[in-house]
Each structure stands twice: as C-alpha cells, then as structure tokens.
Design a protein around this motif. Structure first.
Motif, PDB file in Angstrom:
ATOM      1  N   LEU A   1      57.288 -62.805 -44.489  1.00  0.00           N
ATOM      2  CA  LEU A   1      57.100 -64.252 -44.736  1.00  0.00           C
ATOM      3  C   LEU A   1      58.288 -65.075 -43.583  1.00  0.00           C
ATOM      4  N   LEU A   2      59.231 -64.604 -43.354  1.00  0.00           N
ATOM      5  CA  LEU A   2      60.183 -65.176 -42.509  1.00  0.00           C
ATOM      6  C   LEU A   2      59.820 -64.920 -41.226  1.00  0.00           C
ATOM      7  N   GLY A   3      59.004 -64.107 -40.686  1.00  0.00           N
ATOM      8  CA  GLY A   3      58.834 -63.685 -39.163  1.00  0.00           C
ATOM      9  C   GLY A   3      59.924 -63.129 -38.490  1.00  0.00           C
ATOM     10  N   ALA A   4      60.586 -62.184 -39.464  1.00  0.00           N
ATOM     11  CA  ALA A   4      61.834 -61.665 -39.057  1.00  0.00           C
ATOM     12  C   ALA A   4      61.705 -60.102 -39.037  1.00  0.00           C
ATOM     13  N   GLU A   5      62.391 -59.531 -38.071  1.00  0.00           N
ATOM     14  CA  GLU A   5      62.480 -58.004 -37.994  1.00  0.00           C
ATOM     15  C   GLU A   5      63.519 -57.407 -38.834  1.00  0.00           C
ATOM     16  N   PRO A   6      62.973 -56.690 -39.607  1.00  0.00           N
ATOM     17  CA  PRO A   6      64.160 -55.803 -40.656  1.00  0.00           C
ATOM     18  C   PRO A   6      65.144 -55.260 -40.133  1.00  0.00           C
ATOM     19  N   TYR A   7      66.181 -55.357 -40.629  1.00  0.00           N
ATOM     20  CA  TYR A   7      67.539 -54.243 -40.443  1.00  0.00           C
ATOM     21  C   TYR A   7      67.963 -53.629 -41.861  1.00  0.00           C
ATOM     22  N   VAL A   8      67.370 -52.221 -42.054  1.00  0.00           N
ATOM     23  CA  VAL A   8      67.756 -51.684 -43.155  1.00  0.00           C
ATOM     24  C   VAL A   8      69.055 -51.105 -43.025  1.00  0.00           C
ATOM     25  N   ASN A   9      70.011 -51.300 -43.708  1.00  0.00           N
ATOM     26  CA  ASN A   9      71.301 -50.477 -43.943  1.00  0.00           C
ATOM     27  C   ASN A   9      71.283 -49.209 -44.920  1.00  0.00           C
ATOM     28  N   GLY A  10      71.499 -48.118 -44.471  1.00  0.00           N
ATOM     29  CA  GLY A  10      71.129 -46.862 -45.309  1.00  0.00           C
ATOM     30  C   GLY A  10      72.480 -46.574 -45.932  1.00  0.00           C
ATOM     31  N   ASN A  11      72.270 -45.496 -47.042  1.00  0.00           N
ATOM     32  CA  ASN A  11      73.638 -45.237 -47.994  1.00  0.00           C
ATOM     33  C   ASN A  11      74.141 -43.732 -47.383  1.00  0.00           C
ATOM     34  N   VAL A  12      75.340 -44.206 -46.757  1.00  0.00           N
ATOM     35  CA  VAL A  12      75.991 -42.514 -46.592  1.00  0.00           C
ATOM     36  C   VAL A  12      77.159 -42.488 -47.608  1.00  0.00           C
ATOM     37  N   GLY A  13      77.708 -43.740 -47.930  1.00  0.00           N
ATOM     38  CA  GLY A  13      78.862 -43.555 -48.929  1.00  0.00           C
ATOM     39  C   GLY A  13      78.459 -42.660 -50.159  1.00  0.00           C
ATOM     40  N   SER A  14      77.625 -43.021 -50.836  1.00  0.00           N
ATOM     41  CA  SER A  14      77.264 -42.477 -51.984  1.00  0.00           C
ATOM     42  C   SER A  14      75.736 -41.647 -51.952  1.00  0.00           C
ATOM     43  N   GLY A  15      75.006 -41.541 -50.947  1.00  0.00           N
ATOM     44  CA  GLY A  15      73.617 -41.213 -50.729  1.00  0.00           C
ATOM     45  C   GLY A  15      73.607 -39.713 -50.311  1.00  0.00           C
ATOM     46  N   THR A  16      72.408 -39.153 -49.604  1.00  0.00           N
ATOM     47  CA  THR A  16      72.362 -37.939 -49.167  1.00  0.00           C
ATOM     48  C   THR A  16      71.471 -38.032 -48.047  1.00  0.00           C
TER      49      THR A  16
ATOM     50  N   ALA B   1      62.372 -72.535 -39.855  1.00  0.00           N
ATOM     51  CA  ALA B   1      62.447 -73.705 -38.760  1.00  0.00           C
ATOM     52  C   ALA B   1      63.624 -73.076 -38.040  1.00  0.00           C
ATOM     53  N   LEU B   2      64.546 -72.044 -38.305  1.00  0.00           N
ATOM     54  CA  LEU B   2      65.584 -71.388 -37.321  1.00  0.00           C
ATOM     55  C   LEU B   2      65.056 -70.388 -36.290  1.00  0.00           C
ATOM     56  N   ASN B   3      63.800 -70.034 -36.692  1.00  0.00           N
ATOM     57  CA  ASN B   3      63.305 -68.874 -35.603  1.00  0.00           C
ATOM     58  C   ASN B   3      64.171 -67.599 -36.196  1.00  0.00           C
ATOM     59  N   ILE B   4      64.554 -67.360 -37.311  1.00  0.00           N
ATOM     60  CA  ILE B   4      65.410 -66.339 -38.004  1.00  0.00           C
ATOM     61  C   ILE B   4      64.876 -65.126 -37.355  1.00  0.00           C
ATOM     62  N   PRO B   5      65.389 -64.297 -36.296  1.00  0.00           N
ATOM     63  CA  PRO B   5      65.042 -63.080 -35.693  1.00  0.00           C
ATOM     64  C   PRO B   5      65.287 -61.761 -36.463  1.00  0.00           C
ATOM     65  N   ASN B   6      66.148 -61.700 -37.248  1.00  0.00           N
ATOM     66  CA  ASN B   6      66.037 -60.299 -37.957  1.00  0.00           C
ATOM     67  C   ASN B   6      67.086 -60.536 -39.405  1.00  0.00           C
ATOM     68  N   LEU B   7      66.988 -59.811 -40.336  1.00  0.00           N
ATOM     69  CA  LEU B   7      67.484 -59.811 -41.683  1.00  0.00           C
ATOM     70  C   LEU B   7      68.047 -58.500 -42.122  1.00  0.00           C
ATOM     71  N   ARG B   8      69.480 -58.604 -42.341  1.00  0.00           N
ATOM     72  CA  ARG B   8      70.145 -57.284 -42.619  1.00  0.00           C
ATOM     73  C   ARG B   8      70.044 -57.083 -44.244  1.00  0.00           C
ATOM     74  N   TRP B   9      69.892 -55.988 -44.566  1.00  0.00           N
ATOM     75  CA  TRP B   9      69.855 -55.669 -45.982  1.00  0.00           C
ATOM     76  C   TRP B   9      69.709 -54.242 -46.466  1.00  0.00           C
ATOM     77  N   PRO B  10      70.282 -53.569 -47.516  1.00  0.00           N
ATOM     78  CA  PRO B  10      70.718 -54.409 -48.702  1.00  0.00           C
ATOM     79  C   PRO B  10      72.280 -54.759 -48.632  1.00  0.00           C
ATOM     80  N   GLY B  11      72.800 -54.458 -47.866  1.00  0.00           N
ATOM     81  CA  GLY B  11      74.550 -54.716 -47.765  1.00  0.00           C
ATOM     82  C   GLY B  11      74.925 -54.408 -46.395  1.00  0.00           C
ATOM     83  N   GLY B  12      76.266 -54.344 -46.273  1.00  0.00           N
ATOM     84  CA  GLY B  12      77.266 -54.527 -46.923  1.00  0.00           C
ATOM     85  C   GLY B  12      77.730 -53.521 -47.722  1.00  0.00           C
TER      86      GLY B  12
END
Length: 505
Positions: free
Chosen positions: A121-136, A64-75
């Motif tokens: 389901l939300l009709g939102a565009e994904p914003y994926v936050n990658g792992n720099v701190g402990s990833g490769t 109902a908010l027309n949510i445009p994007n969702l950031r995940w998994p963090g933070g």
C-alpha cells in the motif's frame, strides 16, 4: 544587509558526487506502544477507513513522502518475535507478552502478511529484521523461504494455505538487532560467529536477492564495527558473500537516559545541547566509515543507520513503555541537520531509518481514533523529496558567523547540502541560530539557473508543534525573501528555520 555580513554557501553544480540513495529517507515500525496497533493497524472492524485493517489515512500521508522502505518488526521486539505466531487466521494466532515495551500482551493480529500488505500500500520496500536473540537458525531460514520462494516447498505450501500464492520481494534483511544489548547482551566476537551462521542460511530464492545487514554498534563503539569488519575480511570469496552491510544506531539524547528532557518545554541551553548532540552524527558516521575503509577500501559493504532521531521523556500521563512524545520545530531542525550529514556520507551510507514512523519517538504522524496530525519532522521529509536518488554535489559553507560554544563544544549555525537530478537541483539550508536571521548568498557555480522556487519551515517559537486542535502551527510556506545575486541567489532565513530552494538548470 551588506555582503560583509552575509554567509556564503558555495555549490559546485557541475561536480558530481555519490548518489543520495532514496533509502536514506527510510522508516521504522516496531511493535512498540501505538506505532503498529492504533497507528498503522486498527483492524477490519474499525470505523476508520482501512484496507485489511490498515489505516488508510496513515498510508495516504506516508505515500506523499515517497517512503522508500519500512523496517519491521523491531528494534528490541525483533529478538523476541516468532513469526510463525503471526500467520494464519487471526483468531487462531497465539498472543505474546511484549516484555521490552510496556509488558503488554498483544494478539499478533499484525504479522507477516499484514506487514507485506502495508508495504504494498505504501509503495515501500520491506526491511525485515530477523530474530537472533531468542530465535533459531531454522526459524529465520524458514521465514526467508516463506516470504520469497516460488514453486513448491513446505514453507511455500504454508504461505499458499494462508492466502498468498506468489512470493514477495524482500530486499533488506536484518540479522538481529542491538546484539550488544536487548538483542542478547553479546560480545562483538560472540555475535559475529552467530551472525555468520544465521546469514549462511538466509538464502536467495528464485531471484530474490537479500541485502543482509549485520547488527552493528551503538553511537561511537568503533570496536564493534572493527570486529564485524575483521570477520567479514576473513571470509572466503568476496566480502559481500554473507553480509552486504552493517548497521549503527544513534539517538539525539541531550540529557541522560534517566532524564532526557521534555519535547516541548525547554530553554535555549537545552536547544543548543540538542543541536550539538545532533551535529555529532557527522563524527559518528566518519568514525565508523574510517574503520570500514581500513578493511573495505572499495566500499563494497554499506553502512546502515537504521535507528536515529530524538528521544525525549514521554508525554505526561502516557505509558512510559510506549515512548510517545510530541514533535516540535526543534525536532524538525534535528532532521534537516541529519540529512545534510547523510548526503555528505552517501558513498558509504546506504540507508537510514528514523525511529519511528507513527506515535513513537520522532514520528512522522501522531494518530488518535478520529484522525492524524502531521509533525514538523514530516514536513522536512516531504520538502527534501527531491534529493531521493539524486547526485550529491559539493557544498562549502564559508564566511558564516563564529560558532556557538557550550560545555566545551561548538555549534555551527548554518548547515546545507545540495543535489542534482536531470535539469533540476535542490538546495537545503538550515539556520540553527535560535534568535537571529541569517543572510545567505548561494554561490551557484558550474550551471546556469533559469528559475528558482523556495519553501520555508519555521514558527515563532522553537517549542511550536502541531496538535489535533491546531494541526498547522508548523507547516511549509513559500520562501519569499529570495532574490538574484551576482553569484547566484540571496536568501534571508528567519531564526530556527529550514528552507529548500529548487533550481531549474
């Protein structure tokens, strides 16, 4: 009231400004407390209506908010998250300790496929936050490939084995998070070198164009932004080859980090300090934009405020690491004030993500095992939907009362913004005065107004909030105190209130 006592909001409806991107109304879902688990995701065995374990009441509310994007998994969680542990049969996924938020063990049942299903389901565009701190570098590169590549490759085959034939579209990609703190405690210069390396291997596959967002500064740390912009300006090719945007984080914390204050138990001085702190987002965005302009005068690089909102002490009796707080009318006014500022910065500011969407910090909805409650902040997002992808127009507040002064800082009581889309305009006005109504003339110039409708969000007390027992203490109502005026319209706003006026042009 006489004209002499009325404030005036001059709105030039025929002077187009920048587009207000719908992504300024973005959201944030971190593996933190009850945001993902119990909030968005309850599992397929839950008695609550769900699809693949995703709560459908939450989905319905956010749609109902027309949510445009969702950031995940963090933070902070993003820089300890290893995505390969969150794919495949859920019963085979290894668990992990969430060291940032409550030191709890989670089972990784909500992973990449579940997040992408949620966005669909939300009709939102994904914003994926990658792992720099402990990833490769390889880990992040493989994740991009897994999500977005078509045809045949090791990651494509793995995705298909896990039940997804076609790639997803993933427009937004974060290169780490808060690298100056929980994302690695790096210097700006050290992060810049890492970010350039990681971004190089985040490829565009099969028509999916990544909008790469470098992890930026906190609050007023302009030196961090300058280090990023210097690096970007030295890259070969165009400035947008590796990074399309840089981020900044800003929270409204009127107290100290140790004693932030209560979400619902506060006095007038606490309120004033909160709104003065919220108002300062304008200075923060201006500062970072000015630094960016020095290196990118054509404004090709976007500024992303991907964490913002109020931050209070947790509700008594809840896990301190879960950041669960109530959400009062005061929080809604922080949001309405922020959006006016965002609209003014829309030429450089391309995205903003409130922290966070469900059960954490300044949430849209609060859930329990029976249902959900819509917060006052939710209603500000809903009332402002007409600004999504509309054209900002100039707004000037004049003739208002003198600002309130506290601790050597001032608070202007009236805030406003406006936009035009097609044959409609939307005006948003906030009266921040906690005790007095505001008589306001909307001086509408450059267009003929054929009709108008108004909505109002307020309550008798600033501390008013919605609960499961009383879910409609703070809800929008019709704005009835609105009349025509020789200059346009005249409205009376109650104390501590937010209003939107829709115009037919």
């Amino acid at each position: 009231m006489s004209d002499a006592s009325a404030a005036r909001v001059v709105i030039d409806l025929d002077v187009p400004g920048p587009t207000i991107s719908r992504h300024l109304y973005g959201h944030f879902a971190e593996h933190l407390g009850r945001c993902v688990y119990d909030g968005f995701y309850v599992g397929e065995s839950s008695e609550l209506p769900n699809e693949g374990g995703i709560r459908l009441d939450v989905v319905e509310a956010l749609r109902a908010l027309n949510i445009p994007n969702l950031r995940w998994p963090g933070g902070c969680f993003a820089d300890e998250y290893h995505w390969m542990n969150g794919i495949g049969p859920r019963e085979d996924r290894p668990g992990m300790v969430n060291t940032n938020w409550g030191n709890v063990v989670e089972n990784n049942h909500f992973g990449t496929h579940e997040f992408m299903a949620l966005c669909e389901l939300l009709g939102a565009e994904p914003y994926v936050n990658g792992n720099v701190g402990s990833g490769t570098v390889r880990e992040m590169s493989d994740w991009v490939e897994y999500l977005t590549r078509n045809g045949d490759s090791p990651m494509v085959r793995l995705r298909k084995e896990n039940g997804r034939e076609d790639p997803w579209k993933v427009p937004f990609w974060g290169i780490g998070n808060e690298a100056w703190g929980c994302g690695g405690n790096l210097t700006a210069e050290a992060y810049v070198d890492l970010a350039r390396q990681y971004a190089t291997f985040c490829k565009n596959h099969d028509g999916n164009e990544l909008y790469r967002i470098a992890a930026g500064a906190s609050d007023h740390d302009l030196a961090w932004t300058e280090a990023l912009m210097k690096s970007i300006s030295k890259l070969g090719g165009t400035p947008r080859d590796l990074f399309q945007a840089i981020s900044v984080h800003y929270y409204t914390v009127p107290g100290t980090w140790e004693h932030k204050g209560s979400a619902t138990q506060f006095g007038f001085d606490d309120y004033y300090r909160t709104m003065i702190k919220a108002q300062d987002i304008d200075r923060v965005l201006t500062g970072h934009s000015t630094v960016m302009d020095a290196y990118d005068p054509e404004r090709k690089i976007g500024l992303v405020l991907d964490e913002w909102g109020t931050w209070w002490d947790v509700e008594p009796g809840t896990n301190p690491g879960f950041l669960y707080q109530q959400n009062a009318l005061r929080d809604a006014l922080v949001a309405s004030l922020h959006f006016d500022v965002f609209h003014r910065h829309a030429e450089r500011l391309v995205m903003a993500n409130i922290a966070q969407t469900v059960n954490v910090l300044q949430a849209m909805v609060l859930t329990d095992d029976t249902g959900l409650v819509l917060t006052p902040t939710y209603h500000v997002f809903e009332m402002n939907k007409g600004h999504h992808d509309a054209t900002a127009v100039p707004v000037h507040v004049v003739d208002q009362q003198a600002p309130y002064a506290l601790d050597g800082k001032q608070l202007e009581f009236l805030s406003a913004s406006a936009s035009v889309k097609g044959d409609k305009a939307l005006v948003s006005v906030t009266n921040l005065d906690p005790a007095a109504a505001a008589d306001v003339v909307l001086d509408l110039r450059g267009a003929t107004v054929r009709a108008h409708r108004g909505r109002l969000l307020t309550a008798p007390e600033l501390q008013a909030h919605n609960t499961a027992a009383e879910p409609e203490v703070v809800v929008p109502t019709e704005l009835t105190d609105i009349t025509t005026d020789a200059r346009g319209l005249r409205v009376t706003l109650p104390p501590h209130s937010f209003a939107t006026i829709e115009l037919d042009l």
